[in-house]
Each structure stands twice: as C-alpha cells, then as structure tokens.
Design a protein around this motif. Structure first.
Motif, PDB file in Angstrom:
ATOM      1  N   ARG A  77       4.941  23.920   9.708  1.00  0.00           N
ATOM      2  CA  ARG A  77       4.585  23.761  10.972  1.00  0.00           C
ATOM      3  C   ARG A  77       5.723  24.376  11.984  1.00  0.00           C
ATOM      4  N   ALA A  78       7.134  24.199  11.577  1.00  0.00           N
ATOM      5  CA  ALA A  78       8.170  24.656  12.449  1.00  0.00           C
ATOM      6  C   ALA A  78       8.061  26.202  12.086  1.00  0.00           C
ATOM      7  N   GLU A  79       7.657  26.773  10.908  1.00  0.00           N
ATOM      8  CA  GLU A  79       7.695  28.262  10.768  1.00  0.00           C
ATOM      9  C   GLU A  79       6.446  28.887  11.495  1.00  0.00           C
ATOM     10  N   PHE A  80       5.526  28.119  11.273  1.00  0.00           N
ATOM     11  CA  PHE A  80       4.268  28.807  12.214  1.00  0.00           C
ATOM     12  C   PHE A  80       4.466  28.895  13.797  1.00  0.00           C
ATOM     13  N   THR A  81       5.215  27.808  14.316  1.00  0.00           N
ATOM     14  CA  THR A  81       5.595  27.376  15.750  1.00  0.00           C
ATOM     15  C   THR A  81       6.207  28.701  16.213  1.00  0.00           C
ATOM     16  N   ALA A  82       7.384  28.717  15.345  1.00  0.00           N
ATOM     17  CA  ALA A  82       8.504  29.930  15.604  1.00  0.00           C
ATOM     18  C   ALA A  82       7.602  31.205  15.738  1.00  0.00           C
ATOM     19  N   ALA A  83       6.741  31.411  14.724  1.00  0.00           N
ATOM     20  CA  ALA A  83       5.912  32.808  15.024  1.00  0.00           C
ATOM     21  C   ALA A  83       4.996  32.845  15.960  1.00  0.00           C
ATOM     22  N   PHE A  84       4.359  31.960  16.482  1.00  0.00           N
ATOM     23  CA  PHE A  84       3.805  31.967  17.376  1.00  0.00           C
ATOM     24  C   PHE A  84       4.457  32.239  18.914  1.00  0.00           C
ATOM     25  N   ARG A  85       5.651  31.423  18.653  1.00  0.00           N
ATOM     26  CA  ARG A  85       6.373  31.442  19.963  1.00  0.00           C
ATOM     27  C   ARG A  85       6.718  33.054  20.281  1.00  0.00           C
ATOM     28  N   GLU A  86       7.246  33.547  19.188  1.00  0.00           N
ATOM     29  CA  GLU A  86       7.462  34.821  19.266  1.00  0.00           C
ATOM     30  C   GLU A  86       6.454  35.934  19.962  1.00  0.00           C
TER      31      GLU A  86
END
Length: 201
Positions: free
Chosen positions: A133-142
């Motif tokens: 979830r953290a990795e996906f969130t970071a990707a979508f934040r970018e």
C-alpha cells in the motif's frame, strides 16, 4: 563455489520439498495442506521434511520467502521510466503474473486464510500489504504531482482501490480463469484513476 556431496544433496532435497509444499499450499491452503501430501509428492516420509524444516509453520515461511526471492508477485510495479509509465508498469507486472498461476494462487489463497490472527503467516501478509500500500501510494502520489490523476482522485484511495481490484480479480480468476481477465480489469481501473492513455498497453 558449487556445492558437492551431502551439501548438494541436502540443497536439492530442500528444493524438492519447497516446490512440493508450494504446490500443496496453493491447492489446499496451509491448514488443509498436510506434510504427508507434501512428502508423497517428493517420495519421502513426512519425518524427513522435519529433518530439513523444524515444523510446518517454518516450512510455510520458507516457501513464502522463496517465492518472494523468485518473483515480484503482488509487489510494487516494475521500475517505470517516470510517473507517466507507472500504469504501464502495473500492467506489465499483471501480465508477468499470468505466466506463474501457481504462485499467484499460493499468495491469493494464503492471503485470505492468514486473515485470522492465529495463522502462522498472519504477520507476513499484514506487513506485506502495508508495504505494498505504501509503495502504491508513493507511485500514485508521483502521478498526482505530475498532473496525471483525474480530478478528485486521492493517491491513497487510488492505491487501496487498485490493490483491492487487483486482488479481487485474481480471486475470481482462480475460480473461473476463462471468465476473468485480470490484466484487462486492472487496465480499466487505471483508466478510471489516471489520464494516461492505456488502450494499447
């Protein structure tokens, strides 16, 4: 240095046990998957498994660690050239998973089964989902910072919902592979969240 003699035989036997255990756990889950069935697939006694692995829960942990080392199943998307390539990176991973159905089945079944606190892989999947979830969130934040998310789409919501759609599609695919296209389902989810053109992805 190449292993020889008894060391090579031990490594080979452990490899056979791990492969058989992965197949049994993927088919029956951890609780119903027996050491006897694993041993039968290898052609040994169940007691021999305990010579290599202390107990059944240790064997399960080794299977999961082994699969993590071999494949990127349910991990973050493969390296992207930039935020605009991230949705395509998700789809590349989904297509790669289509080639390893047994491993996907293992994770999908155990992830559901391990939801009970007493399950030996409960903490493993708790930590794994938190990391993904953290990795996906970071990707979508970018992507959000690059102006690639549709109006009103929150990166954290995008991460959680994408993971939910992906996992849910895989569960349905396990039941009826001909009726559910996991990659196509994921592509449509990403089209709802992003402005990236994915029709030819």
């Amino acid at each position: 240095m190449t292993k020889r003699g008894p060391y090579a035989k031990t490594a080979a036997r452990q490899r056979e046990i791990l492969d058989a255990a992965g197949e049994v756990f993927a088919t029956h889950g951890y609780r119903a998957g027996s050491l006897k069935e694993i041993a039968d697939r290898v052609g040994i006694d169940a007691s021999t498994i305990l010579h290599h692995f202390a107990n059944k829960s240790v064997l399960l942990q080794r299977v999961l660690e082994d699969r993590d080392a071999l494949t990127p199943v349910d991990a973050a998307p493969q390296p992207a050239a930039g935020p605009a390539d991230t949705p395509r990176a998700f789809l590349r991973l989904a297509r790669a998973n289509e080639k390893i159905p047994g491993i996907v089945e293992l994770y999908t079944l155990l992830a559901a089964e391990s939801a009970t606190p007493g399950h030996p892989s409960h903490q493993y999947f708790h930590d794994r989902y938190a990391r993904v979830r953290a990795e996906f969130t970071a990707a979508f934040r970018e992507m959000a910072d690059a102006g690639l998310l549709r109006p009103g789409v929150d990166p954290e919501f995008a991460a959680v919902s994408t993971l939910a759609v992906w996992d849910g599609a895989q569960v349905q695919w396990m039941h009826d592979p001909d009726a559910v296209d996991v990659t196509e389902t994921l592509r449509r989810q990403l089209e709802l969240l992003t402005t990236v053109e994915l029709k030819d992805a």
